[in-house]
Motif scaffolding. Structure first.
Motif, PDB file in Angstrom:
ATOM      1  N   LEU A 155      44.503  44.218  66.111  1.00 54.01           N
ATOM      2  CA  LEU A 155      43.873  44.109  67.642  1.00 54.01           C
ATOM      3  C   LEU A 155      43.529  42.464  67.639  1.00 54.01           C
ATOM      4  O   LEU A 155      44.139  41.844  68.638  1.00 54.01           O
ATOM      5  CB  LEU A 155      43.096  44.616  68.233  1.00 54.01           C
ATOM      6  CG  LEU A 155      43.816  46.058  68.867  1.00 54.01           C
ATOM      7  CD1 LEU A 155      42.495  47.456  68.831  1.00 54.01           C
ATOM      8  CD2 LEU A 155      44.902  45.988  69.750  1.00 54.01           C
ATOM      9  N   LEU A 156      42.730  42.198  66.532  1.00 51.21           N
ATOM     10  CA  LEU A 156      41.828  40.378  67.178  1.00 51.21           C
ATOM     11  C   LEU A 156      43.147  39.593  67.011  1.00 51.21           C
ATOM     12  O   LEU A 156      43.105  38.334  67.346  1.00 51.21           O
ATOM     13  CB  LEU A 156      40.852  40.558  65.176  1.00 51.21           C
ATOM     14  CG  LEU A 156      40.080  39.530  65.384  1.00 51.21           C
ATOM     15  CD1 LEU A 156      39.553  38.866  66.566  1.00 51.21           C
ATOM     16  CD2 LEU A 156      39.485  38.968  64.257  1.00 51.21           C
ATOM     17  N   TRP A 161      32.223  43.382  62.710  1.00 49.30           N
ATOM     18  CA  TRP A 161      33.091  44.530  63.609  1.00 49.30           C
ATOM     19  C   TRP A 161      34.510  44.966  62.072  1.00 49.30           C
ATOM     20  O   TRP A 161      34.626  46.392  62.975  1.00 49.30           O
ATOM     21  CB  TRP A 161      33.402  44.432  64.463  1.00 49.30           C
ATOM     22  CG  TRP A 161      34.388  45.455  65.613  1.00 49.30           C
ATOM     23  CD1 TRP A 161      34.127  45.769  65.911  1.00 49.30           C
ATOM     24  CD2 TRP A 161      35.386  44.783  66.601  1.00 49.30           C
ATOM     25  NE1 TRP A 161      34.964  47.126  67.062  1.00 49.30           N
ATOM     26  CE2 TRP A 161      36.399  45.506  67.192  1.00 49.30           C
ATOM     27  CE3 TRP A 161      36.448  43.891  65.946  1.00 49.30           C
ATOM     28  CZ2 TRP A 161      36.997  46.043  67.356  1.00 49.30           C
ATOM     29  CZ3 TRP A 161      37.593  44.010  66.589  1.00 49.30           C
ATOM     30  CH2 TRP A 161      37.755  44.802  67.725  1.00 49.30           C
ATOM     31  N   ILE A 162      35.003  43.400  61.802  1.00 49.53           N
ATOM     32  CA  ILE A 162      35.797  44.769  60.796  1.00 49.53           C
ATOM     33  C   ILE A 162      35.723  43.561  59.560  1.00 49.53           C
ATOM     34  O   ILE A 162      35.944  42.377  59.126  1.00 49.53           O
ATOM     35  CB  ILE A 162      37.024  43.227  61.514  1.00 49.53           C
ATOM     36  CG1 ILE A 162      37.543  43.188  63.018  1.00 49.53           C
ATOM     37  CG2 ILE A 162      38.544  43.533  60.581  1.00 49.53           C
ATOM     38  CD1 ILE A 162      38.552  42.535  63.690  1.00 49.53           C
ATOM     39  N   ALA A 218      41.498  52.036  60.216  1.00 45.47           N
ATOM     40  CA  ALA A 218      40.836  52.017  61.271  1.00 45.47           C
ATOM     41  C   ALA A 218      40.685  50.071  61.100  1.00 45.47           C
ATOM     42  O   ALA A 218      40.674  49.270  61.778  1.00 45.47           O
ATOM     43  CB  ALA A 218      39.202  52.185  61.387  1.00 45.47           C
ATOM     44  N   ARG A 219      40.210  49.574  59.611  1.00 46.90           N
ATOM     45  CA  ARG A 219      40.361  48.448  59.747  1.00 46.90           C
ATOM     46  C   ARG A 219      41.688  47.112  60.142  1.00 46.90           C
ATOM     47  O   ARG A 219      41.437  46.450  60.374  1.00 46.90           O
ATOM     48  CB  ARG A 219      40.385  47.829  58.276  1.00 46.90           C
ATOM     49  CG  ARG A 219      38.520  48.218  57.395  1.00 46.90           C
ATOM     50  CD  ARG A 219      37.747  47.642  56.323  1.00 46.90           C
ATOM     51  NE  ARG A 219      39.403  47.445  55.091  1.00 46.90           N
ATOM     52  CZ  ARG A 219      39.182  48.934  54.704  1.00 46.90           C
ATOM     53  NH1 ARG A 219      37.460  49.709  54.473  1.00 46.90           N
ATOM     54  NH2 ARG A 219      39.598  48.835  53.217  1.00 46.90           N
ATOM     55  N   ARG A 220      42.593  48.413  59.593  1.00 50.66           N
ATOM     56  CA  ARG A 220      43.992  47.083  59.849  1.00 50.66           C
ATOM     57  C   ARG A 220      44.522  47.251  61.621  1.00 50.66           C
ATOM     58  O   ARG A 220      44.574  46.396  61.872  1.00 50.66           O
ATOM     59  CB  ARG A 220      45.052  48.058  59.280  1.00 50.66           C
ATOM     60  CG  ARG A 220      45.261  48.322  57.471  1.00 50.66           C
ATOM     61  CD  ARG A 220      47.288  48.093  57.453  1.00 50.66           C
ATOM     62  NE  ARG A 220      46.962  49.877  57.534  1.00 50.66           N
ATOM     63  CZ  ARG A 220      46.192  50.098  56.563  1.00 50.66           C
ATOM     64  NH1 ARG A 220      46.240  49.844  54.891  1.00 50.66           N
ATOM     65  NH2 ARG A 220      46.578  52.095  56.453  1.00 50.66           N
ATOM     66  N   GLY A 221      44.055  48.301  62.063  1.00 51.53           N
ATOM     67  CA  GLY A 221      44.160  48.355  63.395  1.00 51.53           C
ATOM     68  C   GLY A 221      43.690  47.352  64.156  1.00 51.53           C
ATOM     69  O   GLY A 221      43.586  46.289  65.247  1.00 51.53           O
ATOM     70  N   ARG A 222      41.610  47.288  63.224  1.00 53.44           N
ATOM     71  CA  ARG A 222      41.047  45.968  63.979  1.00 53.44           C
ATOM     72  C   ARG A 222      41.068  44.268  64.012  1.00 53.44           C
ATOM     73  O   ARG A 222      41.002  43.951  65.021  1.00 53.44           O
ATOM     74  CB  ARG A 222      39.793  46.501  63.809  1.00 53.44           C
ATOM     75  CG  ARG A 222      39.105  47.511  64.883  1.00 53.44           C
ATOM     76  CD  ARG A 222      37.640  47.789  63.877  1.00 53.44           C
ATOM     77  NE  ARG A 222      36.968  48.995  63.885  1.00 53.44           N
ATOM     78  CZ  ARG A 222      35.764  49.673  63.995  1.00 53.44           C
ATOM     79  NH1 ARG A 222      35.224  48.170  63.076  1.00 53.44           N
ATOM     80  NH2 ARG A 222      35.388  50.217  64.162  1.00 53.44           N
ATOM     81  N   MET A 223      42.321  44.493  62.789  1.00 54.28           N
ATOM     82  CA  MET A 223      42.944  43.479  61.874  1.00 54.28           C
ATOM     83  C   MET A 223      43.472  42.727  63.140  1.00 54.28           C
ATOM     84  O   MET A 223      43.974  41.879  63.853  1.00 54.28           O
ATOM     85  CB  MET A 223      42.970  43.466  61.048  1.00 54.28           C
ATOM     86  CG  MET A 223      42.840  42.203  60.409  1.00 54.28           C
ATOM     87  SD  MET A 223      41.882  40.706  59.849  1.00 54.28           S
ATOM     88  CE  MET A 223      41.616  41.879  58.024  1.00 54.28           C
ATOM     89  N   LEU A 232      32.620  38.140  63.768  1.00 52.46           N
ATOM     90  CA  LEU A 232      33.476  39.129  64.067  1.00 52.46           C
ATOM     91  C   LEU A 232      33.784  40.255  62.826  1.00 52.46           C
ATOM     92  O   LEU A 232      33.741  41.103  62.852  1.00 52.46           O
ATOM     93  CB  LEU A 232      34.744  38.521  64.433  1.00 52.46           C
ATOM     94  CG  LEU A 232      34.878  38.055  65.612  1.00 52.46           C
ATOM     95  CD1 LEU A 232      35.895  36.702  65.670  1.00 52.46           C
ATOM     96  CD2 LEU A 232      34.628  38.725  66.225  1.00 52.46           C
ATOM     97  N   SER A 233      32.903  39.873  61.714  1.00 54.73           N
ATOM     98  CA  SER A 233      32.943  40.101  60.471  1.00 54.73           C
ATOM     99  C   SER A 233      32.220  41.688  60.406  1.00 54.73           C
ATOM    100  O   SER A 233      32.030  42.185  59.654  1.00 54.73           O
ATOM    101  CB  SER A 233      32.934  39.350  58.814  1.00 54.73           C
ATOM    102  OG  SER A 233      31.798  39.546  58.910  1.00 54.73           O
TER     103      SER A 233
END
Length: 715
Positions: free
Chosen positions: A42-43, A309-310, A35-40, A306-307
């Motif tokens: 996307l960001l 959320w990520i 999830a963290r890698r996916g959000r990173m 933003l951190s």
């Protein structure tokens, strides 16, 4: 934001290091790695798409029409109109692409520098602006230009680097002396005012050699070719790479000095290297575009939001590049917004740094409002030293004699030297034409300096008592800048405005700024350092707005506004002194009657209530008097800073904290300071003159820094 260090065993360090925020705060509960890698991802994708959109919009804006279709034809060489193709290529390659490249370099450099400085100082308010790095770099560049030396890109960058590094050493040296995080920013802001005063002096005294540096001093992306960018970009890449390599050490440093030392990370060495690299990035930015304001504050703040959320963004190897990308978006977004609002021609003339400073001032106010106050309420202890009545009388007499001597010297000396007999003949109406002309113009100037200095000092004493803050004063709290905004706005829109209209607008501007600063700070209890930080934000925003007005006006109004902002007694007449004289005549008797309330309010919140003092209405009334005094002084001599800080604090040190003694001594000391500064300013390089406001800033800012250092040690 605490500066306390914590000791952690090596095992704990390994566990916590990846979950520690850039400013030392713990990150939120981490989501799973996918999830963290996916959000990173996307960001990063969203940031790059936003950057591409801004870059295309940025290149298409300007005085010549270049739409996206034309850009595509230029890139592919498919245009059938060869002449038009060559003209478009010249516009894009010689002007727009260098401006875009400057925005990319400046945004990236300032964003990364701000992230590093915030991590090193464990202070989310730290940036190249608030730590005086930009001001030191700018002063170094202006100093070289003032002596007629034209430097290539690399030597200019080295000069800016040395100036910024010296300024950072002073501010961070104050931190090692024991100052807290918020006080560190206060010291940087005060040093910025002093360095800006020196820069302003050089700009006025060497105007021919420094032509164009005023607008550049607000941060301008305008470029002629890619020469400077080509030469300075490698330096920025080296510094950025160095910060990335320090990322793991900065993560560990966030645990505290003891915890870092346990695992073999030297806190002092890591901080020193990070500061040098951050200053190098800021110096590259200043050498390319001048001091673009508050990008280094806004970009890391946005990433920190933003951190939540990520969580992975809290690690410095993500935090630093994310801040650099955010810095680019802030700079290019400000430049696009500037030209969209003001049009292509005006957008090319108005420095981009004005927009970023306005936005950054708002961010500083929000962060200061939300932050935990790190200072103690030292208002009741910093001035607790008692003095005897004899000491008060001796001080009062000595100060009055000193002021009388300063007035005599100011009256006799200037571009023409007179004798006391000439003054006596002038008073008796028997002087010659030359003596009459000199004294008719000089005496109102001396009177203006005397009355304005007294008014600002009394206003500062009132503000310090009401806020229970020895660091507060009308200038630091943005009230003086607010009055300057009101006055310069009228000067710009109504060039032939009467003096009374200018004075009324100064009063309205001061009242608006005071209502904003004290309204925001009062909701959190008028805490000591928060009040000053909010004032600093208002001061920065007001200064940016005034710079915008100056750049957009014609040369005549620009000169008049600059003289007003520098604080000058030039051309003053006795009728123009009526507002400040009336303010003093009204305020001093009222304050004499309310001296007991001033003493009680300066203690705490409980004691005045127990003794029947209505805290809210009393504070409002006293602050209203301070605003009136400030507006009257600004209407008389323009913007003068630090008098309301230096004079009341020196008075309390000399005669104690009772306001029946503090107020008269403050008034005398304030008048003495401004009279002496005005005399020096108009005699040391006569017939040229140095604005009195620049001299008081140069004198007052070091005193402010020393006060921060001493009061922190005592605390």
């Amino acid at each position: 934001m605490s500066t306390r260090t914590t000791t952690a065993p090596p095992a704990a360090v390994k566990t916590v290091a990846g979950a520690t925020g850039p400013a030392g705060a713990a990150s939120p509960a981490a989501a799973g790695p996918p999830a963290r890698r996916g959000r990173m991802f996307l960001l990063a994708l969203a940031g790059l798409l936003a950057l591409a959109a801004l870059a295309l919009t940025h290149v298409s804006q300007g005085t010549a029409a270049v739409d996206l279709h034309t850009l595509w034809q230029l890139a592919t060489g498919s245009s059938s109109d060869r002449t038009g193709h060559e003209q478009t290529a010249a516009v894009v390659l010689d002007s727009r692409l260098p401006r875009l490249a400057a925005g990319l370099l400046v945004g990236c450099a300032l964003g990364a520098a701000g992230a590093a400085l915030q991590s090193v100082s464990r202070n989310m308010l730290a940036s190249p602006d608030t730590l005086a790095v930009n001001a030191g770099a700018y002063l170094a560049v202006v100093t070289v230009a003032a002596f007629g030396i034209s430097l290539p890109a690399l030597p200019a960058g080295a000069t800016a680097f040395l100036g910024g590094l010296l300024a950072a050493a002073v501010v961070l040296g104050l931190s090692r002396a024991g100052a807290g995080p918020i006080r560190l920013v206060l010291a940087g802001s005060a040093l910025t005012l002093a360095l800006s005063g020196l820069s302003g002096m050089l700009l006025l005294l060497r105007s021919q050699q420094t032509t164009g540096l005023f607008a550049w001093g607000n941060g301008s992306l305008a470029q002629i070719g890619m020469q400077s960018i080509d030469r300075l970009t490698p330096l920025a890449l080296v510094a950025f790479t160095g910060l990335m390599l320090l990322g793991r050490r900065l993560d560990i440093l966030a645990l505290g000095d003891d915890g870092a030392a346990v695992v073999g990370v030297s806190p002092r060495l890591t901080r020193s290297i990070a500061v040098i690299l951050a200053v190098l990035l800021a110096a590259v930015s200043v050498a390319v575009a001048g001091p673009v304001g508050f990008v280094g504050l806004c970009a890391p703040a946005a990433v920190r939001l933003l951190s939540t959320w990520i969580p992975g963004l809290v690690r410095h190897r993500a935090f630093i590049p994310a801040s650099a990308l955010a810095g680019v978006l802030v700079v290019l977004g400000a430049d696009v917004l500037l030209r969209a609002v003001f049009g292509a021609q005006a957008g090319a003339e108005v420095p981009t740094g004005i927009v970023t400073t306005c936005f950054g001032a708002l961010v500083l106010i929000v962060l200061a409002y939300r932050s935990r106050d790190m200072g103690t309420d030292s208002g009741s202890t910093a001035f607790a030293r008692l003095r005897s009545r004899r000491a008060f009388v001796v001080t009062l007499v000595a100060t009055a004699v000193g002021l009388l001597g300063a007035v005599v010297v100011a009256t006799l000396f200037g571009d023409a030297t007179l004798l006391l007999g000439d003054v006596g003949n002038w008073l008796a109406g028997r002087s010659g034409q030359f003596v009459s002309y000199v004294l008719d113009t000089r005496v109102p100037r001396v009177a203006a300096a005397l009355l304005a200095g007294a008014a600002l000092a009394v206003a500062g004493a009132v503000v310090q008592a009401v806020s229970r803050n020895p660091l507060a004063e009308p200038g630091v709290l943005g009230v003086v800048s607010g009055a300057g905004v009101g006055a310069v706005t009228v000067l710009t829109l109504v060039p032939l405005a009467s003096f009374w209209l200018i004075g009324g607008s100064a009063l309205a501007g001061a009242a608006t700024a005071a209502a904003l600063v004290f309204g925001l700070a009062a909701r959190r209890g008028l805490e000591q350092n928060r009040l000053v930080l909010i004032g600093m934000g208002v001061h920065a925003g007001a200064g940016a707005f005034v710079s915008l007005l100056i750049v957009l006006t014609d040369p005549y109004n620009e000169t008049k506004a600059l003289a007003w902002l520098g604080g000058s007694t030039y051309g003053r007449t006795f009728p123009e002194l009526i507002p400040v004289l009336v303010a003093l005549v009204v305020a001093l008797p009222v304050l004499a009657v309310m001296r007991r309330e001033l003493d009680l309010i300066g203690l705490d919140n409980e004691t005045p209530a127990l003794l029947g003092v209505r805290l809210g209405p009393t504070r409002l009334g006293l602050l209203s008097l301070a605003v009136v005094l400030t507006a009257g002084a600004v209407a008389a001599v323009g913007v003068i800073g630090f008098v309301g800080l230096v004079a009341p604090h020196a008075a309390r040190a000399l005669v104690g904290r009772r306001h029946t003694r503090v107020l008269p001594v403050s008034a005398l000391l304030g008048a003495l300071l401004v009279v002496v500064s005005d005399t020096v300013g108009r005699t040391v390089i006569a017939p040229a003159q140095i604005p009195v406001g620049l001299l008081t800033a140069v004198i007052g800012a070091p005193y402010f820094i020393w006060l921060l250092w001493r009061s922190r040690r005592e605390g």
